[in-house]
Design an enzyme around this catalytic site. Structure first.
Site, PDB file in Angstrom:
ATOM      1  N   LEU A 164      -3.110   4.858  -4.735  1.00  0.00           N
ATOM      2  CA  LEU A 164      -2.581   3.661  -4.067  1.00  0.00           C
ATOM      3  C   LEU A 164      -1.119   3.896  -3.725  1.00  0.00           C
ATOM      4  O   LEU A 164      -0.329   4.257  -4.604  1.00  0.00           O
ATOM      5  CB  LEU A 164      -2.703   2.429  -4.969  1.00  0.00           C
ATOM      6  CG  LEU A 164      -4.124   1.965  -5.332  1.00  0.00           C
ATOM      7  CD1 LEU A 164      -4.074   0.902  -6.415  1.00  0.00           C
ATOM      8  CD2 LEU A 164      -4.860   1.434  -4.100  1.00  0.00           C
ATOM      9  N   HIS A 165      -0.747   3.702  -2.445  1.00  0.00           N
ATOM     10  CA  HIS A 165       0.652   3.881  -2.073  1.00  0.00           C
ATOM     11  C   HIS A 165       1.091   3.011  -0.899  1.00  0.00           C
ATOM     12  O   HIS A 165       2.274   2.964  -0.582  1.00  0.00           O
ATOM     13  CB  HIS A 165       0.927   5.347  -1.721  1.00  0.00           C
ATOM     14  CG  HIS A 165       0.340   5.770  -0.402  1.00  0.00           C
ATOM     15  ND1 HIS A 165      -0.981   6.083  -0.267  1.00  0.00           N
ATOM     16  CD2 HIS A 165       0.891   5.897   0.827  1.00  0.00           C
ATOM     17  CE1 HIS A 165      -1.214   6.402   1.003  1.00  0.00           C
ATOM     18  NE2 HIS A 165      -0.111   6.290   1.685  1.00  0.00           N
ATOM     19  N   ARG A 166       0.160   2.305  -0.243  1.00  0.00           N
ATOM     20  CA  ARG A 166       0.533   1.499   0.923  1.00  0.00           C
ATOM     21  C   ARG A 166       1.469   0.362   0.506  1.00  0.00           C
ATOM     22  O   ARG A 166       1.278  -0.257  -0.553  1.00  0.00           O
ATOM     23  CB  ARG A 166      -0.710   0.890   1.567  1.00  0.00           C
ATOM     24  CG  ARG A 166      -1.688   1.903   2.116  1.00  0.00           C
ATOM     25  CD  ARG A 166      -1.304   2.374   3.493  1.00  0.00           C
ATOM     26  NE  ARG A 166      -2.218   3.411   3.968  1.00  0.00           N
ATOM     27  CZ  ARG A 166      -2.019   4.140   5.044  1.00  0.00           C
ATOM     28  NH1 ARG A 166      -0.928   3.948   5.762  1.00  0.00           N
ATOM     29  NH2 ARG A 166      -2.887   5.058   5.418  1.00  0.00           N
ATOM     30  N   ARG A 224       5.776   6.686  -4.344  1.00  0.00           N
ATOM     31  CA  ARG A 224       5.899   5.334  -3.809  1.00  0.00           C
ATOM     32  C   ARG A 224       4.992   4.419  -4.622  1.00  0.00           C
ATOM     33  O   ARG A 224       3.811   4.574  -4.642  1.00  0.00           O
ATOM     34  CB  ARG A 224       5.466   5.315  -2.344  1.00  0.00           C
ATOM     35  CG  ARG A 224       5.727   3.973  -1.693  1.00  0.00           C
ATOM     36  CD  ARG A 224       5.295   3.971  -0.255  1.00  0.00           C
ATOM     37  NE  ARG A 224       5.974   3.089   0.644  1.00  0.00           N
ATOM     38  CZ  ARG A 224       6.596   1.961   0.397  1.00  0.00           C
ATOM     39  NH1 ARG A 224       6.701   1.534  -0.827  1.00  0.00           N
ATOM     40  NH2 ARG A 224       7.136   1.232   1.327  1.00  0.00           N
ATOM     41  N   ASP A 284      -6.123   3.676  -0.745  1.00  0.00           N
ATOM     42  CA  ASP A 284      -5.671   3.036   0.491  1.00  0.00           C
ATOM     43  C   ASP A 284      -5.181   4.107   1.467  1.00  0.00           C
ATOM     44  O   ASP A 284      -4.487   3.820   2.428  1.00  0.00           O
ATOM     45  CB  ASP A 284      -4.588   1.982   0.220  1.00  0.00           C
ATOM     46  CG  ASP A 284      -3.389   2.531  -0.550  1.00  0.00           C
ATOM     47  OD1 ASP A 284      -3.238   3.779  -0.642  1.00  0.00           O
ATOM     48  OD2 ASP A 284      -2.584   1.724  -1.061  1.00  0.00           O
TER      49      ASP A 284
END
Length: 352
Positions: free
Chosen positions: A197-199, A232, A272
């Site tokens: 997950l990084h969005r 991130r 994501d």
């Protein structure tokens, strides 16, 4: 001379087969991903030549990072006068290079053109739309991208459906993805779900991130969760207690070969990431994408991908763990030959 501008790890995976098929070129690494595991290791594993220059831009806000890349690239392009600037994907390096090249009247080629999520809250969507408007050669990975570009007024004579160079790289390294070796190296269980997950929409808001951590803990009650944690979002996710569950294993970012090997051995993927949607399509791993949209709908129609809300995530994982594998149709031209197609069209255009 062709100047390839690469900024983040997905760029490297897409560029490798293109660079291998072309001659008289210069590789510019902007340093947008500044963690060694996020960039240099990819060059080694993918057989990419050492960058001719690393701009070392590092992190920053979208404006600061994009501006720093533009200033450095303007100097580079003026000194080297490339005949063509080739950009990849939709990161800040991509839009920065396209803007600088366009203002210096240097033609731009965009690899992975025409993808659309139609969600302008995503910085990547802004980048890809603008880059396509500035590009002379547009290389698309799936048929619907041609329609998107035509609808935006792009001359379809400049659009070329070539397939997906990221899949070239995947197929070329298929024998290297040793799941057992990754299990042994990181102490992973026999059955696990890989998560990435990084969005911004998922990891920037602490409340949203905490909700996703809660869901990941519920998934961990069903099967172990293995998560290479992207820089991130690391702080927000860990502050929300991501590693407080005994069956959640957090890893540092993995190199390309280890990461895809981990995905290949997973019972399912929660992500994501656009790249993971594509890789799981070829590997046949059930993929749950925690987003309201995707710019890669072909991974749903021809792959194993499914869009889910956070509330739908846990039951979707349960279903993925128990459902038999369905029949899949490989997307058209995802055959490992996109790089040579791009090279052939590019060289023909340069000679013309």
């Amino acid at each position: 001379m062709i100047a390839h501008v690469l900024g983040a790890r997905p760029n490297f995976v897409k560029a490798a087969p293109v660079i291998a098929a072309l001659h008289d070129q210069r590789v510019i690494h902007t340093g947008q991903h500044y963690d060694e595991r996020m960039s240099e290791v990819f060059f080694r594993e993918l057989g990419l030549p050492e960058p001719d220059v690393n701009l070392g831009v590092g992190s920053g806000s979208h404006a600061a990072q994009t501006a720093a890349i533009m200033v450095a690239l303007e100097k580079e392009f003026i000194e080297r006068s490339p005949e063509l600037v080739m950009v990849y994907g939709d990161v800040n390096s991509t839009i920065a290079a396209a803007l600088v090249a366009a203002k210096l009247h240097i033609p731009v080629a965009h690899v992975e053109a025409g993808l659309r999520s139609f969600d302008l809250t995503m910085p990547e969507e802004v980048n890809r739309r603008l880059v396509d408007q500035l590009s002379t050669l547009l290389f698309v990975t799936s048929p619907e991208a041609v329609g998107h570009l035509a609808a935006e007024g792009v001359d379809v004579g400049r659009v070329h459906f070539v397939g997906n160079p990221m899949i070239d790289t995947l197929l070329a390294h298929l024998d290297s993805f040793d799941t057992e070796a990754v299990r042994a190296a990181h102490g992973l269980p026999e059955r696990y779900i890989v998560a990435t997950l990084h969005r911004p929409a998922n990891v920037d808001d602490p409340q949203v991130a905490a909700g996703l951590v809660k869901r990941l803990h519920e998934i961990a009650n069903l099967a172990d969760v293995v998560m290479p944690v992207h820089p991130r979002g690391r702080r927000v996710l860990t502050e929300a207690g991501l590693d407080d569950h005994p069956r959640v294993t957090l890893l540092e970012p993995l190199g390309y070969v280890d990461f895809v090997a981990a995905v290949r051995g997973a019972a399912a993927a929660v992500t994501d990431s656009g790249g993971v949607q594509e890789e799981t399509t070829i590997l046949g791993v059930p993929c749950l994408t925690v987003r309201p949209n995707t710019e890669r709908p072909i991974t749903i129609t021809h792959g194993t991908n499914r869009l889910v809300t956070p509330d739908e995530l846990v039951p979707a994982v349960e279903q993925a763990l128990t459902a038999p594998a369905g029949e899949r149709e490989v997307p058209p031209l995802w055959d490992g030959k996109a790089g040579p197609r791009i090279a052939r069209i590019t060289e023909g255009w340069l000679d013309g």
